[in-house]
Scaffold this active site. Structure first.
Site, short mmCIF file in Angstrom:
data_model
loop_
_atom_site.label_atom_id
_atom_site.label_comp_id
_atom_site.label_asym_id
_atom_site.label_seq_id
_atom_site.Cartn_x
_atom_site.Cartn_y
_atom_site.Cartn_z
N HIS A 117 4.89 -2.51 1.79
CA HIS A 117 5.58 -2.08 3.02
C HIS A 117 4.63 -2.14 4.22
O HIS A 117 3.42 -2.09 4.05
CB HIS A 117 6.02 -0.61 2.94
CG HIS A 117 6.71 -0.22 1.69
ND1 HIS A 117 6.24 0.77 0.88
CD2 HIS A 117 7.85 -0.68 1.11
CE1 HIS A 117 7.05 0.93 -0.16
NE2 HIS A 117 8.04 0.04 -0.04
N HIS A 119 3.38 0.27 7.08
CA HIS A 119 3.33 1.69 7.44
C HIS A 119 2.97 1.83 8.93
O HIS A 119 2.50 0.89 9.57
CB HIS A 119 2.34 2.42 6.55
CG HIS A 119 2.86 2.65 5.15
ND1 HIS A 119 2.89 3.87 4.55
CD2 HIS A 119 3.42 1.78 4.26
CE1 HIS A 119 3.41 3.77 3.33
NE2 HIS A 119 3.75 2.51 3.13
N HIS A 134 6.42 4.99 6.43
CA HIS A 134 6.90 3.63 6.71
C HIS A 134 7.16 3.48 8.21
O HIS A 134 7.66 4.42 8.84
CB HIS A 134 8.23 3.36 5.97
CG HIS A 134 8.03 3.17 4.50
ND1 HIS A 134 8.97 2.56 3.69
CD2 HIS A 134 6.98 3.48 3.70
CE1 HIS A 134 8.50 2.52 2.46
NE2 HIS A 134 7.30 3.08 2.43
N HIS A 142 15.15 4.16 4.42
CA HIS A 142 14.60 3.14 3.53
C HIS A 142 15.74 2.61 2.65
O HIS A 142 16.59 3.41 2.23
CB HIS A 142 13.50 3.79 2.68
CG HIS A 142 12.82 2.85 1.76
ND1 HIS A 142 11.83 2.00 2.17
CD2 HIS A 142 13.02 2.60 0.44
CE1 HIS A 142 11.44 1.28 1.13
NE2 HIS A 142 12.15 1.62 0.08
N HIS A 145 13.87 -0.34 6.81
CA HIS A 145 12.77 -0.40 7.78
C HIS A 145 12.34 -1.86 7.94
O HIS A 145 12.42 -2.64 6.98
CB HIS A 145 11.58 0.45 7.29
CG HIS A 145 11.96 1.85 6.97
ND1 HIS A 145 11.50 2.53 5.85
CD2 HIS A 145 12.79 2.72 7.62
CE1 HIS A 145 12.00 3.76 5.85
NE2 HIS A 145 12.80 3.89 6.90
N ASP A 148 9.95 -3.23 5.18
CA ASP A 148 10.26 -3.01 3.76
C ASP A 148 10.35 -4.38 3.09
O ASP A 148 11.41 -5.00 3.04
CB ASP A 148 11.58 -2.24 3.62
CG ASP A 148 11.44 -0.79 4.02
OD1 ASP A 148 10.30 -0.30 4.10
OD2 ASP A 148 12.48 -0.14 4.26
N HIS A 184 1.54 -0.72 -3.11
CA HIS A 184 1.71 0.48 -3.93
C HIS A 184 1.48 0.22 -5.42
O HIS A 184 1.60 -0.92 -5.89
CB HIS A 184 3.11 1.05 -3.73
CG HIS A 184 3.30 1.69 -2.39
ND1 HIS A 184 3.07 3.02 -2.16
CD2 HIS A 184 3.67 1.16 -1.20
CE1 HIS A 184 3.30 3.29 -0.89
NE2 HIS A 184 3.66 2.17 -0.27
N ARG A 207 -0.86 4.73 -3.11
CA ARG A 207 -1.21 3.58 -2.24
C ARG A 207 -2.51 2.97 -2.78
O ARG A 207 -3.57 3.55 -2.63
CB ARG A 207 -1.37 4.06 -0.80
CG ARG A 207 -0.13 4.78 -0.30
CD ARG A 207 -0.32 5.40 1.09
NE ARG A 207 0.90 6.09 1.51
CZ ARG A 207 1.15 6.50 2.73
NH1 ARG A 207 0.26 6.30 3.69
NH2 ARG A 207 2.28 7.11 3.03
CU CU Z 1 4.64 1.98 1.46
ZN ZN Z 2 10.82 1.77 4.03
#
Ligand code: CU
Ligand code: ZN
Length: 244
Positions: A117, A119, A134, A142, A145, A148, A184, A207
């Site tokens: 993603h 951030h 995010h 989500h 976003h 994403d 992630h 993360r």
């Molecule tokens: Cu993320």
């Molecule tokens: Zn998201």
């Protein structure tokens, strides 16, 4: 582009000459919003035009890169993921294309999926933990976003993927330049997890690695694209050879 801009300006001039322009107190909030919208569009056309001029007419494509590094202070049991994400946007406002090339995942977890993603912050002062939630400029849930990017399948400890038509942008008010790409440890549940976190971050887990998106010239993309083209040709040749 110049012709389009000139037509827009001439049209605007004709309209203002023939219409009874209301005094400021008569302008409704709806009309004010429309005027702001037209103003923003004309400014964007002008910006694209001047950028093309500065670019020697070679087009207004934007490029960016993100050099992925393991999160500072990462638990020793977690894999140390490194690599690069490359972005290309054919023109401001267009959909984004990207290459994701990462390695360092545990090879024994073949076919596992990892979420990636964008951030909110390009702040790596506390590793990937300081990149915030995010990036969510439109205050939506989500997985809607702009950054994403979804799930990526890992094979033999690596992932290498081209994705086209991404919603994120390298320009404008919602640019992802200067923000973080985060890799992630887990899979993104894409908002179907049935808990509040699912609609914020997809329950994608710790993360592992991250980087800050920065603008670059066109060379890295051209080189990676040429590599991709050669690989696709090779795969096509191999599939033809194997066909009965
Ligand atoms: Cu993320
Ligand atoms: Zn998201």
């Amino acid at each position: 582009m110049l012709a389009l801009l000139c037509c827009s300006l001439l049209l605007a001039a004709r309209i203002s000459a023939t219409w009874n322009v209301p005094s400021p107190v008569e302008i409704s909030s709806e009309l004010a919003a429309q005027i702001r919208d037209v103003h923003a569009k004309v400014l964007e056309i002008w910006r694209v035009f001047t950028q093309q001029e500065a670019d020697g007419g070679r087009g207004a494509a934007l490029h960016a890169a993100c050099q992925v590094q393991p999160s500072a202070g990462l638990d020793g049991a977690q894999p140390r993921v490194t690599g690069r994400v490359l972005f290309r946007q054919p023109a401001p406002g267009a959909r984004l294309d990207a290459f994701f090339d990462l390695e360092g995942f545990p090879a024994e977890l073949n076919s596992s999926k990892r979420a990636i993603h964008v951030h909110q912050f390009g702040d790596l002062s506390r590793g990937c933990e300081s990149t915030g939630p995010h990036y969510n400029p439109r205050a939506v849930a989500h997985p809607d976003h702009p950054g994403d990017f979804g799930n990526f399948v890992v094979r033999d400890g690596r992932l290498s993927k081209f994705r086209a038509g991404l919603a994120a942008s390298l320009s404008g008010a919602h640019s992802i330049v200067g923000r973080a790409v985060v890799v992630h440890a887990g899979e993104d549940d894409l908002g179907r997890g049935g808990n509040p976190a699912s609609l914020e971050n997809g329950n994608a887990g710790p993360r592992l690695a991250c980087c800050v998106v920065g603008t670059i010239g066109p060379e890295a993309w051209a080189s990676r694209w040429a590599q991709e083209r050669n690989q696709r040709r090779k795969r096509r040749r191999e599939s033809h050879c194997q066909a009965p």
